[in-house]
Design a protein around this motif. Sequence first.
Motif, mmCIF file in Angstrom:
data_model
loop_
_atom_site.group_PDB
_atom_site.id
_atom_site.type_symbol
_atom_site.label_atom_id
_atom_site.label_comp_id
_atom_site.label_asym_id
_atom_site.label_seq_id
_atom_site.Cartn_x
_atom_site.Cartn_y
_atom_site.Cartn_z
ATOM 1 N N MET A 1 -10.114 -1.291 0.872
ATOM 2 C CA MET A 1 -9.169 -1.796 1.626
ATOM 3 C C MET A 1 -8.807 -3.080 1.603
ATOM 4 O O MET A 1 -9.430 -3.725 0.834
ATOM 5 N N ASP A 2 -7.661 -3.404 2.045
ATOM 6 C CA ASP A 2 -6.871 -4.785 1.652
ATOM 7 C C ASP A 2 -7.207 -5.559 2.959
ATOM 8 O O ASP A 2 -7.316 -5.380 3.910
ATOM 9 N N VAL A 3 -7.500 -6.857 2.335
ATOM 10 C CA VAL A 3 -7.761 -7.996 3.237
ATOM 11 C C VAL A 3 -6.863 -9.298 2.972
ATOM 12 O O VAL A 3 -6.617 -9.645 1.905
ATOM 13 N N THR A 4 -6.086 -9.420 3.959
ATOM 14 C CA THR A 4 -4.797 -10.420 3.648
ATOM 15 C C THR A 4 -5.412 -11.850 4.408
ATOM 16 O O THR A 4 -5.655 -11.578 5.648
ATOM 17 N N ILE A 5 -5.587 -12.791 3.762
ATOM 18 C CA ILE A 5 -5.994 -14.364 4.211
ATOM 19 C C ILE A 5 -5.080 -15.115 4.213
ATOM 20 O O ILE A 5 -4.421 -15.436 3.163
ATOM 21 N N GLY A 6 -4.552 -15.714 5.512
ATOM 22 C CA GLY A 6 -3.517 -16.747 5.577
ATOM 23 C C GLY A 6 -4.370 -18.179 5.519
ATOM 24 O O GLY A 6 -5.208 -18.367 6.005
ATOM 25 N N VAL A 7 -3.969 -18.863 4.396
ATOM 26 C CA VAL A 7 -4.504 -20.138 4.179
ATOM 27 C C VAL A 7 -3.838 -21.516 4.807
ATOM 28 O O VAL A 7 -2.455 -21.279 4.689
ATOM 29 N N GLN A 8 -4.195 -22.168 5.728
ATOM 30 C CA GLN A 8 -3.270 -23.147 6.201
ATOM 31 C C GLN A 8 -2.931 -24.224 5.168
ATOM 32 O O GLN A 8 -3.259 -24.417 3.910
ATOM 33 N N GLU A 13 0.048 -15.686 1.044
ATOM 34 C CA GLU A 13 -1.081 -15.223 1.344
ATOM 35 C C GLU A 13 -2.156 -14.958 0.494
ATOM 36 O O GLU A 13 -1.418 -14.747 -0.971
ATOM 37 N N VAL A 14 -3.295 -14.842 0.595
ATOM 38 C CA VAL A 14 -4.327 -14.358 -0.539
ATOM 39 C C VAL A 14 -4.620 -12.941 -0.307
ATOM 40 O O VAL A 14 -5.147 -12.615 1.050
ATOM 41 N N VAL A 15 -4.349 -11.797 -0.814
ATOM 42 C CA VAL A 15 -4.622 -10.743 -0.786
ATOM 43 C C VAL A 15 -5.703 -10.120 -1.438
ATOM 44 O O VAL A 15 -5.791 -10.102 -2.957
ATOM 45 N N VAL A 16 -6.835 -9.490 -0.973
ATOM 46 C CA VAL A 16 -7.872 -9.084 -1.748
ATOM 47 C C VAL A 16 -8.046 -7.658 -1.418
ATOM 48 O O VAL A 16 -8.020 -7.259 -0.235
ATOM 49 N N GLU A 17 -8.185 -6.965 -2.623
ATOM 50 C CA GLU A 17 -8.683 -5.276 -2.306
ATOM 51 C C GLU A 17 -10.274 -5.168 -2.620
ATOM 52 O O GLU A 17 -10.859 -5.686 -3.644
ATOM 53 N N THR A 18 -10.944 -4.862 -1.485
ATOM 54 C CA THR A 18 -12.340 -4.915 -1.671
ATOM 55 C C THR A 18 -12.948 -3.407 -1.416
ATOM 56 O O THR A 18 -12.448 -2.656 -0.680
ATOM 57 N N GLU A 19 -14.225 -3.289 -1.721
ATOM 58 C CA GLU A 19 -14.995 -2.195 -1.417
ATOM 59 C C GLU A 19 -15.774 -2.329 -0.096
ATOM 60 O O GLU A 19 -16.392 -1.200 0.422
ATOM 61 N N GLU A 20 -15.877 -3.491 0.400
ATOM 62 C CA GLU A 20 -16.723 -3.617 1.546
ATOM 63 C C GLU A 20 -16.031 -3.093 2.754
ATOM 64 O O GLU A 20 -15.156 -2.886 2.931
ATOM 65 N N SER A 21 -17.082 -2.818 3.724
ATOM 66 C CA SER A 21 -16.406 -2.096 5.076
ATOM 67 C C SER A 21 -15.854 -3.149 6.066
ATOM 68 O O SER A 21 -16.130 -4.498 5.688
ATOM 69 N N ALA A 22 -15.186 -2.610 6.766
ATOM 70 C CA ALA A 22 -14.413 -3.549 7.866
ATOM 71 C C ALA A 22 -15.434 -4.553 8.735
ATOM 72 O O ALA A 22 -15.168 -5.501 8.879
ATOM 73 N N GLU A 23 -16.549 -3.929 9.053
ATOM 74 C CA GLU A 23 -17.499 -4.493 9.713
ATOM 75 C C GLU A 23 -18.040 -5.634 8.780
ATOM 76 O O GLU A 23 -18.309 -6.832 9.392
ATOM 77 N N VAL A 58 -6.844 -13.873 9.240
ATOM 78 C CA VAL A 58 -7.546 -12.672 8.369
ATOM 79 C C VAL A 58 -6.982 -11.480 9.113
ATOM 80 O O VAL A 58 -7.164 -11.212 10.145
ATOM 81 N N GLU A 59 -6.256 -10.667 8.209
ATOM 82 C CA GLU A 59 -5.950 -9.209 8.540
ATOM 83 C C GLU A 59 -6.736 -8.160 7.722
ATOM 84 O O GLU A 59 -6.812 -8.322 6.513
ATOM 85 N N ILE A 60 -7.469 -7.412 8.371
ATOM 86 C CA ILE A 60 -8.166 -6.595 7.737
ATOM 87 C C ILE A 60 -7.520 -5.218 7.976
ATOM 88 O O ILE A 60 -7.151 -4.939 9.055
ATOM 89 N N GLY A 61 -7.330 -4.539 6.696
ATOM 90 C CA GLY A 61 -6.691 -3.343 6.820
ATOM 91 C C GLY A 61 -7.737 -2.126 7.029
ATOM 92 O O GLY A 61 -8.824 -2.298 7.222
ATOM 93 N N SER A 62 -7.069 -0.911 7.388
ATOM 94 C CA SER A 62 -7.809 0.268 7.719
ATOM 95 C C SER A 62 -8.735 0.760 6.673
ATOM 96 O O SER A 62 -8.331 0.453 5.173
ATOM 97 N N GLU A 63 -9.959 1.325 6.491
ATOM 98 C CA GLU A 63 -10.480 1.906 5.395
ATOM 99 C C GLU A 63 -10.200 3.054 5.074
ATOM 100 O O GLU A 63 -10.669 3.661 3.961
ATOM 101 N N GLU A 64 -9.319 3.838 5.848
ATOM 102 C CA GLU A 64 -8.897 5.168 5.364
ATOM 103 C C GLU A 64 -7.724 4.964 3.974
ATOM 104 O O GLU A 64 -7.008 3.993 4.242
ATOM 105 N N GLN A 65 -8.122 5.997 2.995
ATOM 106 C CA GLN A 65 -7.193 5.747 1.961
ATOM 107 C C GLN A 65 -6.075 6.562 1.929
ATOM 108 O O GLN A 65 -5.660 7.464 2.959
#
Length: 73
Positions: A1-8, A13-23, A58-65
């Motif tokens: 899942m992709d997580v996009t972080i906007g930093v002041q 943006e910081v984009v992280v592809e992680t294996e963690e769940s959305a929760e 922070v924008e949390i992407g969907s877990e669906e591939q």
Amino acid sequence: MDVTIGVQNLTREVVVETEESAEAVATAVKKALTGGTLELTDSRGRQVIVPGAAIGYVEIGSEEQRKVGFGAV
């Protein structure tokens, strides 16, 4: 899942592809916004740490591939 972080005060943006769940990501973000740091581990094992006070959004992407290919046409 992709997580996009906007930093002041940063234009990129910081984009992280992680294996963690959305929760799990949402819980980590909420904890960081109350005065901590956001710590995520990407799919390659690298750790990303962002101060909670610097998080703009922070924008949390969907877990669906995503499906690749043409599939059944």
